[in-house]
Design a protein around this motif. Structure first.
Motif, PDB file in Angstrom:
ATOM      1  N   THR A   1      17.616  59.082  60.408  1.00 20.69           N
ATOM      2  CA  THR A   1      17.687  58.544  59.293  1.00 20.69           C
ATOM      3  C   THR A   1      17.024  59.339  58.052  1.00 20.69           C
ATOM      4  OG1 THR A   1      16.307  57.454  59.590  1.00 20.69           O
ATOM      5  CG2 THR A   1      18.552  56.530  60.161  1.00 20.69           C
TER       6      THR A   1
ATOM      7  N   LEU B   1      26.696  45.467  55.934  1.00 19.56           N
ATOM      8  CA  LEU B   1      24.920  45.913  55.867  1.00 19.56           C
ATOM      9  C   LEU B   1      24.785  45.733  57.620  1.00 19.56           C
ATOM     10  CD1 LEU B   1      22.868  47.459  55.779  1.00 19.56           C
ATOM     11  CD2 LEU B   1      21.936  45.787  54.427  1.00 19.56           C
TER      12      LEU B   1
ATOM     13  N   LEU C   1      26.093  47.987  60.211  1.00 22.37           N
ATOM     14  CA  LEU C   1      25.997  49.163  60.146  1.00 22.37           C
ATOM     15  C   LEU C   1      24.338  48.694  61.122  1.00 22.37           C
ATOM     16  CD1 LEU C   1      26.133  50.734  56.285  1.00 22.37           C
ATOM     17  CD2 LEU C   1      28.086  51.593  58.903  1.00 22.37           C
ATOM     18  N   THR C   2      23.893  47.735  60.813  1.00 20.58           N
ATOM     19  CA  THR C   2      23.257  47.297  62.110  1.00 20.58           C
ATOM     20  C   THR C   2      23.218  47.672  63.793  1.00 20.58           C
ATOM     21  OG1 THR C   2      22.950  45.323  61.882  1.00 20.58           O
ATOM     22  CG2 THR C   2      21.162  46.560  60.033  1.00 20.58           C
TER      23      THR C   2
ATOM     24  N   GLY D   1      23.674  53.603  53.905  1.00 18.37           N
ATOM     25  CA  GLY D   1      23.593  51.968  53.952  1.00 18.37           C
ATOM     26  C   GLY D   1      23.762  51.109  52.829  1.00 18.37           C
TER      27      GLY D   1
END
Length: 319
Positions: free
Chosen positions: A17, A61, A64-65, A84
């Protein structure tokens, strides 16, 4: 070979990331979007994901988490590139539009790297999207109440229309809007570059909604399996498709009382909603102009005369 996005870099079989710089804020500090690279152990295609193009649409979001921690690069063929939070200025202040230039981000694609703040963000994220073979632009119906759906926005005469429909069917929300979108949408611009793209609209809420997020998580993994990023088969269930909407506004000021539920089939003449005053006295009643599906409605009950209340999807078929 390592894959980079911004300052994130992942060798085969790794996840990393980082941040993608897209300009500077008013105090001169850098604006950097959170990014992720999942580089599969085996070669394959590339999927691009992004969320929060609109600053108050957070279900993407939430997806994505949950997706990234479950995505093992050792089991992946190909790569996944992720931005993100696209509209970082709007996200910071919990607003829909970019407050710096009062722009809806999903009207700024393909962007301009020497343009407005929104156009520069669009250009940077579009450069990432153009590296992919498939694009998922995760949205929600703002803060309205809405079905979970996937939107095909390239138009029915576009050369990639069939490919975009396949992507929507693989994602598998059960409901698809197949209607050419406005200029400036990522789901319009990316197909022009030869990349099948959809924008899943994952419900509508304030904050985020766990049921809609789960639709999105399952949808992303459905796509990964259908296109060979991950092992496994995806049943391609029949989807309900809409060609457009009839929108309904309030005939009077007051409080809205719905007589139809999200997902309910309605026919011409069915009562969609009534409006009363503060003491329950009827001020207005609105009926369906034609057949369709009750698709979206405002969340707050209070309305002014002429204010938007709800939408009924029209041109319904299955595919």
């Amino acid at each position: 070979m390592s894959i980079t996005l911004g300052d994130a870099s992942a060798a085969p079989g790794e996840t990393d990331t980082g941040r993608l710089r897209v300009g500077e804020s008013r105090d001169g500090s850098p604006v950097r979007l959170p990014v992720c690279v999942v580089n599969g152990a085996d070669d394959g295609e590339t999927l691009y994901l992004q969320a929060v193009s609109d600053g108050d649409e957070l279900n993407g979001l939430g997806v994505l988490t949950r997706v990234v921690p479950q995505l093992d690069p050792e089991e992946l063929s190909g790569s996944v590139l992720i931005v993100g939070i696209v509209n970082a200025p709007a996200f910071q202040v919990a607003e829909h539009r970019n407050p710096i230039d009062d722009t809806k981000m999903n009207r700024a694609y393909p962007g301009d790297d020497e343009g407005t703040n929104s156009e520069r963000i669009a250009a940077a994220t579009f450069d990432a999207a153009k590296r992919a073979d498939y694009v998922l632009d995760l949205h929600q119906g703002s803060t309205s109440r809405m079905l979970n759906e996937a939107r095909v926005r390239c138009g029915r005469h576009h050369r990639l229309h069939r490919d975009c429909l396949e992507l929507a069917k693989a994602f598998g929300t059960g409901h698809v809007l197949d209607q050419k979108g406005p200029d400036g949408q990522l789901a319009r611009a990316a197909p022009d570059e030869g990349i099948p793209t959809i924008d899943p609209e994952l419900g509508g809420c304030v904050g985020w909604d766990e049921e809609s997020i789960q639709y999105g998580v399952e949808g992303v993994f459905n796509v990964l399996r259908h296109y060979g990023f991950l092992e496994g088969e995806v049943p391609m269930a029949t989807q309900v498709r809409a060609a457009g909407f009839d929108q309904y506004r309030s005939p009077a000021g007051g409080l809205v009382h719905y007589r139809a539920e999200l997902g309910e089939e309605v026919t011409r003449g069915d009562v969609l909603f009534e409006v009363t005053d503060a003491f329950g006295q009827l001020s207005g009643r609105v009926t369906a102009d034609g057949d369709g599906i009750f698709w979206r409605s405002r969340r707050l009950p209070q309305v002014a005369t002429g204010e938007y209340v709800c939408s009924v999807a029209t041109g319904i078929d299955s595919f």
